[in-house]
Motif scaffolding. Structure first.
Motif, PDB file in Angstrom:
ATOM      1  N   SER A  62       0.830  -1.215   0.000  1.00 24.65           N
ATOM      2  CA  SER A  62       0.000   0.000   0.000  1.00 24.65           C
ATOM      3  C   SER A  62       0.862   1.261   0.000  1.00 24.65           C
ATOM      4  O   SER A  62       0.354   2.364  -0.168  1.00 24.65           O
ATOM      5  CB  SER A  62      -0.917   0.013   1.226  1.00 24.65           C
ATOM      6  N   ASN A  67       4.534   0.953  -4.670  1.00 22.26           N
ATOM      7  CA  ASN A  67       3.628   1.176  -5.801  1.00 22.26           C
ATOM      8  C   ASN A  67       4.225   2.014  -6.916  1.00 22.26           C
ATOM      9  O   ASN A  67       3.939   1.802  -8.092  1.00 22.26           O
ATOM     10  CB  ASN A  67       2.346   1.867  -5.307  1.00 22.26           C
ATOM     11  N   ASP A 196      -7.387   9.649  -5.611  1.00 28.03           N
ATOM     12  CA  ASP A 196      -7.348   8.251  -6.065  1.00 28.03           C
ATOM     13  C   ASP A 196      -6.492   7.379  -5.150  1.00 28.03           C
ATOM     14  O   ASP A 196      -6.840   6.234  -4.845  1.00 28.03           O
ATOM     15  CB  ASP A 196      -6.804   8.172  -7.500  1.00 28.03           C
ATOM     16  N   ASP A 197      -5.342   7.933  -4.708  1.00 27.05           N
ATOM     17  CA  ASP A 197      -4.454   7.159  -3.836  1.00 27.05           C
ATOM     18  C   ASP A 197      -5.154   6.792  -2.534  1.00 27.05           C
ATOM     19  O   ASP A 197      -5.020   5.673  -2.030  1.00 27.05           O
ATOM     20  CB  ASP A 197      -3.169   7.951  -3.524  1.00 27.05           C
ATOM     21  N   ASN A 199      -8.332   6.387  -2.029  1.00 25.97           N
ATOM     22  CA  ASN A 199      -9.343   5.354  -2.272  1.00 25.97           C
ATOM     23  C   ASN A 199      -8.709   3.971  -2.430  1.00 25.97           C
ATOM     24  O   ASN A 199      -9.283   2.960  -2.022  1.00 25.97           O
ATOM     25  CB  ASN A 199     -10.180   5.704  -3.503  1.00 25.97           C
ATOM     26  N   LYS A 200      -7.507   3.922  -2.991  1.00 32.31           N
ATOM     27  CA  LYS A 200      -6.788   2.641  -3.072  1.00 32.31           C
ATOM     28  C   LYS A 200      -6.378   2.177  -1.677  1.00 32.31           C
ATOM     29  O   LYS A 200      -6.467   1.001  -1.326  1.00 32.31           O
ATOM     30  CB  LYS A 200      -5.542   2.788  -3.958  1.00 32.31           C
ATOM     31  N   ARG A 201      -5.894   3.141  -0.869  1.00 35.04           N
ATOM     32  CA  ARG A 201      -5.457   2.797   0.495  1.00 35.04           C
ATOM     33  C   ARG A 201      -6.629   2.342   1.367  1.00 35.04           C
ATOM     34  O   ARG A 201      -6.441   1.569   2.298  1.00 35.04           O
ATOM     35  CB  ARG A 201      -4.773   4.004   1.140  1.00 35.04           C
ATOM     36  N   LEU A 203      -8.737   0.311   0.636  1.00 36.57           N
ATOM     37  CA  LEU A 203      -8.877  -1.136   0.434  1.00 36.57           C
ATOM     38  C   LEU A 203      -7.661  -1.910   0.945  1.00 36.57           C
ATOM     39  O   LEU A 203      -7.779  -3.094   1.283  1.00 36.57           O
ATOM     40  CB  LEU A 203      -9.081  -1.436  -1.056  1.00 36.57           C
ATOM     41  N   THR A 204      -6.490  -1.270   0.968  1.00 33.41           N
ATOM     42  CA  THR A 204      -5.264  -1.988   1.339  1.00 33.41           C
ATOM     43  C   THR A 204      -4.829  -1.730   2.782  1.00 33.41           C
ATOM     44  O   THR A 204      -4.615  -2.663   3.554  1.00 33.41           O
ATOM     45  CB  THR A 204      -4.109  -1.605   0.384  1.00 33.41           C
TER      46      THR A 204
END
Length: 413
Positions: A62, A67, A196-197, A199-201, A203-204
């Motif tokens: 994450s 990344n 966006d970052d 929103n990815k975090r 989930l992770t």
């Protein structure tokens, strides 16, 4: 005819360390190492190149490092490798590989060296940069957390660098899951407005959202739940004890409940040392406890804590203390005295930093070279000095000059 061959330059974000920077760099390494040794640390050097999996499993997928920023490639043996982006994972890999987790005991190591991250170069942040760090294994005691913080403070104090200490606790496997649950529930009400970052975090690793540097995200997160309000009794007790120790030792700090650090492996104590003298990139040192990292890398559960200092960020703030050691310049005034000058330099160099100018030169030229080299004592010998067994000495700091017996000059004081 002019050559059409293109001049090769250093890669973007990679810089030669030379001249004044090299003086500051070596001064920092030498003295930070001495302070670490006082605290019982010994030196370790790990490879620049490691398996990519090491950082994916430790730093965490994450993280921006894994990344976006790793110098990753497949080598000629079809191995997935990368240049190390940080120092802790390699030290932990060594700890597990040598089965020190099975042997038990306490291990304290310090390291320094180059790290690599492919990010946008800016002041104090390069693609090849250098860190000085310390790692401790086998001490599950909050006094060690305080000890590490006091070590960093001593290093920064030595170099005359002002700082603000920011402190947080990230909890443990008992209290973190419930906190993550509450955080996700809170953030989900405005997740569409996050970058966006973030929103990815979500989930992770949702707590990494608190570390987002986007201003609009930070405004949305102001009223987010605080981990310090969700700590279990053990974590809360440790955090209160840490504050008590720091208070007792007159070390001021600020609680920053959004401080989570940029790596996934931290738990419990997390801290950063901040400077207001280097612009927006103000963190000059940081670290914390990582009691599960040895497990993440296949080892037996072992308590761990450490920190890293970004050397490039500090160099412009480092103040060199007045050095007492002399730097002697030795030169000849004519060809007849060249051999003697060289002989004198060899003897003086045994105990004193010494520069020898091989070519015979005039007084003025010798002094010009000596000043450029930052020598503080100039010692010259010519035909007359050779005949009288004397040497001309001038102290460039005091401006005192005299001819003295060569025997006197060669006696170490």
């Amino acid at each position: 005819m002019q050559s059409s061959t293109k001049t090769i330059q250093s890669l973007r974000g990679m810089k030669d360390i030379v001249n004044e920077d090299s003086i500051l760099f070596t001064y920092f390494i030498e003295n930070a190492s001495k302070i670490a040794e006082k605290y019982g640390f010994s030196y370790i050097e790990t490879p620049l190149l490691e398996e990519t999996a090491l950082f994916k499993r430790s730093v965490g997928e994450s993280s921006d490092i894994v990344n976006k920023e790793m110098y990753q490639f497949i080598d000629k043996g079809e191995n997935d490798v990368c240049l190390r982006p940080e120092g802790t994972a390699g030290v932990v890999r060594h700890f597990v590989e040598k089965k020190l987790d099975r042997a038990g005991g306490i291990y304290r190591w310090f390291y320094y060296g180059a790290m690599f991250r492919y990010e946008r170069p800016q002041k104090g942040r390069l693609r090849e940069f250098h860190q000085f760090g310390c790692e401790v294994f086998g001490v599950n005691n909050v006094y060690e957390d305080a000890n590490i913080i006091m070590l960093i403070k001593e290093i920064l104090d030595f170099f005359g660098i002002g700082f603000t200490l920011k402190l947080n606790s990230l909890g443990c496997i008992e209290c973190m899951p419930k906190y993550k649950e509450n955080l996700i529930k809170h953030i989900s009400t405005f997740k569409d407005k996050l970058c966006d970052d973030c929103n990815k975090r979500l989930l992770t690793n949702p707590i990494r959202i608190l570390d987002c540097k986007v201003e609009s995200c930070q405004k949305l997160l102001i009223n987010s739940p605080k981990i310090t309000n969700s700590l279990c009794s053990s974590c809360n007790s440790d955090f209160e004890k840490l504050k008590e120790i720091l208070n007792f030792n007159n070390i001021s700090y600020e609680i920053d409940s959004n401080l989570v650090r940029g790596l996934d492996y931290y738990n419990k104590t997390a801290f950063e040392f901040i400077s207001n003298e280097i612009g927006s990139q103000s963190a000059i040192a940081g670290g914390g406890r990582y009691d599960r990292l040895v497990e993440f890398l296949g080892g037996k559960s072992t308590a761990g804590i450490g920190f890293a200092i970004g050397i490039e960020r500090l160099l412009e703030l480092v103040k060199i203390k007045k050095q007492k050691e002399d730097f002697i310049y030795i030169g000849s005034l004519d060809e007849s005295s060249q051999n003697k000058a060289f002989e004198i330099a060899i003897q003086k160099r045994k105990n004193t930093k010494t520069y020898i100018e091989y070519s015979s030169r005039s007084f003025g030229k010798h002094f010009s070279i000596a000043e450029k080299l930052n020598c503080n004592i100039v010692a010259l010998i010519g035909e007359n000095e050779l005949k009288n067994n004397t040497i001309f000495i001038k102290n460039l700091d005091t401006k005192e000059e005299k001819n003295i017996a060569l025997e006197e000059f060669l006696v170490e004081k």
